[in-house]
Design a protein around this motif. Structure first.
Motif, PDB file in Angstrom:
ATOM      1  N   SER A   1       6.069   0.357  -3.985  1.00 13.99           N
ATOM      2  CA  SER A   1       5.107  -0.528  -3.431  1.00 13.99           C
ATOM      3  C   SER A   1       4.312   0.314  -3.153  1.00 13.99           C
ATOM      4  O   SER A   1       3.815   1.464  -2.839  1.00 13.99           O
ATOM      5  CB  SER A   1       5.745  -1.386  -1.815  1.00 13.99           C
ATOM      6  N   ARG A   2       3.033  -0.378  -3.168  1.00 10.54           N
ATOM      7  CA  ARG A   2       1.766   0.036  -2.269  1.00 10.54           C
ATOM      8  C   ARG A   2       0.347  -0.831  -1.186  1.00 10.54           C
ATOM      9  O   ARG A   2       1.030  -1.888  -1.410  1.00 10.54           O
ATOM     10  CB  ARG A   2       0.567  -0.287  -3.792  1.00 10.54           C
ATOM     11  N   ASP A   3      -0.640  -0.171  -0.142  1.00 10.42           N
ATOM     12  CA  ASP A   3      -1.336  -1.055   0.640  1.00 10.42           C
ATOM     13  C   ASP A   3      -2.282  -0.014  -0.052  1.00 10.42           C
ATOM     14  O   ASP A   3      -2.466   1.232   0.492  1.00 10.42           O
ATOM     15  CB  ASP A   3      -0.702  -0.470   2.039  1.00 10.42           C
ATOM     16  N   ASN A   4      -3.196  -0.493  -0.891  1.00  7.62           N
ATOM     17  CA  ASN A   4      -4.307  -0.734  -1.141  1.00  7.62           C
ATOM     18  C   ASN A   4      -5.554  -0.225   0.121  1.00  7.62           C
ATOM     19  O   ASN A   4      -6.707   0.406   0.086  1.00  7.62           O
ATOM     20  CB  ASN A   4      -5.131  -1.177  -1.960  1.00  7.62           C
ATOM     21  N   ALA A   5      -5.248  -0.858   1.245  1.00  3.08           N
ATOM     22  CA  ALA A   5      -6.391  -0.930   2.381  1.00  3.08           C
ATOM     23  C   ALA A   5      -5.921   0.985   2.738  1.00  3.08           C
ATOM     24  O   ALA A   5      -7.066   0.954   3.793  1.00  3.08           O
ATOM     25  CB  ALA A   5      -6.129  -1.758   3.363  1.00  3.08           C
ATOM     26  N   LYS A   6      -4.535   1.046   2.387  1.00  5.27           N
ATOM     27  CA  LYS A   6      -4.571   3.048   3.980  1.00  5.27           C
ATOM     28  C   LYS A   6      -4.364   3.326   1.906  1.00  5.27           C
ATOM     29  O   LYS A   6      -3.926   4.332   2.210  1.00  5.27           O
ATOM     30  CB  LYS A   6      -3.307   2.687   3.918  1.00  5.27           C
ATOM     31  N   ASP A   7      -5.013   3.541   1.178  1.00  4.15           N
ATOM     32  CA  ASP A   7      -4.554   4.874  -0.559  1.00  4.15           C
ATOM     33  C   ASP A   7      -3.089   4.582  -0.616  1.00  4.15           C
ATOM     34  O   ASP A   7      -2.962   5.885  -0.257  1.00  4.15           O
ATOM     35  CB  ASP A   7      -5.744   5.088   0.117  1.00  4.15           C
ATOM     36  N   THR A   8      -1.794   4.335   0.036  1.00  2.66           N
ATOM     37  CA  THR A   8      -1.069   4.527   0.390  1.00  2.66           C
ATOM     38  C   THR A   8       0.316   4.071  -0.745  1.00  2.66           C
ATOM     39  O   THR A   8      -0.061   2.873  -0.682  1.00  2.66           O
ATOM     40  CB  THR A   8      -0.279   4.634   1.307  1.00  2.66           C
ATOM     41  N   VAL A   9       1.054   4.988  -1.484  1.00  2.00           N
ATOM     42  CA  VAL A   9       1.885   4.338  -2.133  1.00  2.00           C
ATOM     43  C   VAL A   9       3.196   4.332  -1.929  1.00  2.00           C
ATOM     44  O   VAL A   9       3.463   5.998  -0.951  1.00  2.00           O
ATOM     45  CB  VAL A   9       2.080   4.929  -2.843  1.00  2.00           C
ATOM     46  N   TYR A  10       4.624   4.166  -1.315  1.00  3.55           N
ATOM     47  CA  TYR A  10       5.442   3.872  -0.579  1.00  3.55           C
ATOM     48  C   TYR A  10       6.411   4.020  -1.874  1.00  3.55           C
ATOM     49  O   TYR A  10       6.693   3.416  -2.876  1.00  3.55           O
ATOM     50  CB  TYR A  10       5.705   3.374   0.224  1.00  3.55           C
ATOM     51  N   LEU A  11       7.825   4.755  -1.476  1.00  8.04           N
ATOM     52  CA  LEU A  11       8.805   4.591  -2.488  1.00  8.04           C
ATOM     53  C   LEU A  11      10.167   4.370  -1.325  1.00  8.04           C
ATOM     54  O   LEU A  11      10.917   5.385  -0.498  1.00  8.04           O
ATOM     55  CB  LEU A  11       9.038   5.928  -3.158  1.00  8.04           C
ATOM     56  N   GLN A  12      10.894   3.280  -0.807  1.00  3.82           N
ATOM     57  CA  GLN A  12      12.277   2.803  -0.601  1.00  3.82           C
ATOM     58  C   GLN A  12      13.054   3.633  -0.872  1.00  3.82           C
ATOM     59  O   GLN A  12      13.423   2.376  -2.242  1.00  3.82           O
ATOM     60  CB  GLN A  12      11.738   2.038   0.120  1.00  3.82           C
ATOM     61  N   MET A  13      14.237   4.162  -0.493  1.00  3.14           N
ATOM     62  CA  MET A  13      15.175   4.780  -1.422  1.00  3.14           C
ATOM     63  C   MET A  13      16.739   4.101  -0.584  1.00  3.14           C
ATOM     64  O   MET A  13      16.534   4.231   0.177  1.00  3.14           O
ATOM     65  CB  MET A  13      15.600   5.794  -1.942  1.00  3.14           C
ATOM     66  N   ASN A  14      17.195   3.388  -1.155  1.00  2.00           N
ATOM     67  CA  ASN A  14      18.450   2.406  -0.225  1.00  2.00           C
ATOM     68  C   ASN A  14      19.769   3.405  -1.590  1.00  2.00           C
ATOM     69  O   ASN A  14      19.648   3.567  -2.787  1.00  2.00           O
ATOM     70  CB  ASN A  14      18.008   1.644  -0.240  1.00  2.00           C
TER      71      ASN A  14
END
Length: 120
Positions: free
Chosen positions: A69-82
């Protein structure tokens, strides 16, 4: 350009982690982004991609377990790993992506990755 991944650690098999990658020096919202990983003795592989408008794709090895996922307001991309497996043990990196002939390539040099260790 700086790409700073964080959030790795030691987790038992079946557990979860959420990685973050903060980007600077780029127009983040315009870029496709990807998460790569490199396991010991193996080549770096692309495991998840996300377009600038949020469409995601995954490598078969992580499909159904990982979510990018990404948050363009925070210039951050995430990876949720389950449902992590021992085979997920690797250093994880993010990068912006460029494409050529239907294949994604990393756009910039590699930033600091984050180590994920899954114990079985």
């Amino acid at each position: 350009v700086q790409l700073q991944a964080s959030g790795g650690g030691l987790v038992q098999a079946g557990g979860s982690l959420r990685l973050s990658c903060a980007a600077s020096g780029i127009i983040f919202s315009n870029n496709y982004m990807g998460w790569y990983r490199q396991a010991p003795g193996k080549q770096r592989e692309l495991v998840a991609t996300i377009t600038s408008n949020g469409s995601a794709n995954y490598a078969n090895s992580v499909m159904g377990r990982f979510t990018i996922s990404r948050d363009n307001a925070k210039d951050t991309v995430y990876l949720q790993m389950n449902s992590l497996e021992a085979e997920d043990t690797a250093v994880y990196y993010c990068n912006a992506l460029t494409s050529y002939s239907g294949t994604y390539y990393p756009k910039y040099g590699w930033g600091q990755g984050t180590l994920v260790t899954v114990s079985s």
